[in-house]
Design an enzyme around this catalytic site. Structure first.
Site, PDB file in Angstrom:
ATOM      1  N   HIS A 105      -1.551  -5.156   1.015  1.00  0.00           N
ATOM      2  CA  HIS A 105      -2.764  -5.992   1.022  1.00  0.00           C
ATOM      3  C   HIS A 105      -3.766  -5.496   2.072  1.00  0.00           C
ATOM      4  CE1 HIS A 105       0.006  -9.401  -0.615  1.00  0.00           C
ATOM      5  NE2 HIS A 105      -0.161  -8.425  -1.471  1.00  0.00           N
ATOM      6  N   HIS A 149      -4.528 -10.327  -8.467  1.00  0.00           N
ATOM      7  CA  HIS A 149      -3.680  -9.915  -7.346  1.00  0.00           C
ATOM      8  C   HIS A 149      -2.958  -8.607  -7.653  1.00  0.00           C
ATOM      9  CE1 HIS A 149      -1.621 -10.236  -3.589  1.00  0.00           C
ATOM     10  NE2 HIS A 149      -0.561  -9.751  -4.231  1.00  0.00           N
ATOM     11  N   ASP A 158      -2.890  -5.243  -5.458  1.00  0.00           N
ATOM     12  CA  ASP A 158      -1.682  -4.491  -5.091  1.00  0.00           C
ATOM     13  C   ASP A 158      -1.805  -3.020  -5.497  1.00  0.00           C
ATOM     14  OD1 ASP A 158      -0.256  -6.578  -3.952  1.00  0.00           O
ATOM     15  OD2 ASP A 158       0.869  -7.054  -5.782  1.00  0.00           O
ATOM     16  N   HIS A 194       4.824  -2.137  -7.824  1.00  0.00           N
ATOM     17  CA  HIS A 194       4.813  -1.208  -6.691  1.00  0.00           C
ATOM     18  C   HIS A 194       5.594   0.079  -6.974  1.00  0.00           C
ATOM     19  CE1 HIS A 194       2.720  -4.033  -4.250  1.00  0.00           C
ATOM     20  NE2 HIS A 194       3.656  -4.947  -4.374  1.00  0.00           N
TER      21      HIS A 194
HETATM   22 ZN   LIG Z   1       0.698  -8.365  -3.369  1.00  0.00          ZN
END
Ligand SMILES: [Zn+2]
Length: 342
Positions: A116, A272, A276, A299
């Protein structure tokens, strides 16, 4: 369970973390302080320090984070001040294990949940910065990138004399894993497209597409918070994760609604995920001239893409701001207005 955490971890009834030095009093509109990312010729750093403190989402450990100006060609560098300022560069080769957050590791020194803060720094076009941290994890603050944007606004931007270098994509690269995929393609700007699909009445299919700039990031993504499903809380806890999680730093989705509404955007979840994505792409180590499309990625796929990209120099070239600026001007004449993401 989450209610108990909520009362225990909050430092006040409204605010579970602190931005230091009354920085909100000094904030100028971002448009007057921002440094154009696309086509900018010179490198940048921040003009002055900014700090914040709070718990880490996964470890629950309290930490202080301080942003400091750095000289040209430093890049984005974390320094563990609890370990003699041990430096960990925000670069693909330092990516460690990646699951529910992105962690960096260098010579056995770990730093968790970098995404973030990196998303805010990268979107704002800050090329060089030291991030001093006295903990193993970056504080989660309110679960979004907005507090980090406030820190950067307080810090301001300083132009440096050294030419900025961009990583310009020449050939596409795609990574797939089951029905999840991510691809990076040549472009004359930094554009992301992010698609999510969660079987939940408030989520479903959401898609965000935008050219990344300080303004688009600030208005479209920065306020979008991290989220988790109520049914995952106990399993995640038993894995040693989300020990710092609370209703003040994550949206918790119940089976048919949200435990701690209201949402900041109807499609806060998709936004969001795009946040990311940008935070993980920062690990490319240079501003990107490329278009990135992520389909149900996370991720692990984001960082795999970055690692494979950096490992194959035939896919990209390094260009300076001058070249990028000229190309950008040409591109502008053919561009239609930026698409809405709502
Ligand atoms: Zn996040």
């Amino acid at each position: 369970m989450m209610h108990n955490r909520h009362t225990k971890t909050g430092t006040g009834p409204q605010c579970p973390y602190k931005l230091l030095k009354n920085m909100d009093k000094e904030v100028k509109p971002w448009s007057t302080t921002c440094y154009l990312m696309r086509g900018a010729m010179f490198q940048s750093t921040i003009a002055r320090e900014a700090s914040a403190e709070g718990v880490g989402l996964h470890t629950g450990m309290f930490g202080h984070v301080r942003l400091l100006p750095a000289p040209a060609d430093t890049g984005i560098v974390f320094r563990r001040t609890d370990l003699d300022n041990f430096p960990i560069e925000a670069q693909g080769h330092n990516v460690a294990r990646v699951s529910y957050a992105t962690s960096l590791m260098k010579q056995g020194v770990l730093l968790s949940t970098t995404e973030h803060l990196l998303a805010a720094i990268y979107s704002c076009g800050i090329d060089n910065i030291y991030i001093d941290i006295d903990s193993i994890e970056i504080p989660i603050l309110d679960g979004s990138a907005e507090p980090f944007m406030q820190m950067l606004e307080h810090a301001g931007v300083r132009k440096l004399r050294r030419k900025r270098r961009y990583l310009k994509l020449l050939e596409p690269l795609e990574v797939e894993e089951g029905d999840r995929r991510i691809g990076i393609y040549p472009a004359d700007e930094f554009r992301v497209r992010c698609y999510v699909d969660f079987p939940h009445p408030l989520v479903g299919q959401q898609e965000v597409e935008m050219v990344v700039s300080p303004d688009t990031f600030r208005h479209l993504l920065a306020r979008a918070r991290t989220f988790c499903f109520e049914r995952d809380i106990e399993p995640l806890r038993s894995m040693g994760l989300i020990r710092g999680g609370s209703l003040e730093n994550a949206i918790v989705l119940t089976n048919d609604g949200v435990m701690n509404g209201p949402l900041r955007f109807p499609d806060e979840f998709g936004r969001h995920k795009a946040l990311d994505l940008i935070g993980d792409l920062a690990l490319a180590g240079l501003p990107l001239l490329a278009r990135v499309e992520a389909y149900k990625a996370g991720h692990a796929l984001h960082t795999q893409l970055v690692s494979r990209l950096l490992a194959d120099p035939s896919l990209w070239t390094i260009t300076t701001g001058e070249t990028a600026a000229v190309e950008h001007e040409i591109q502008l004449t053919t561009l239609s207005p930026a698409p809405a993401t709502d």
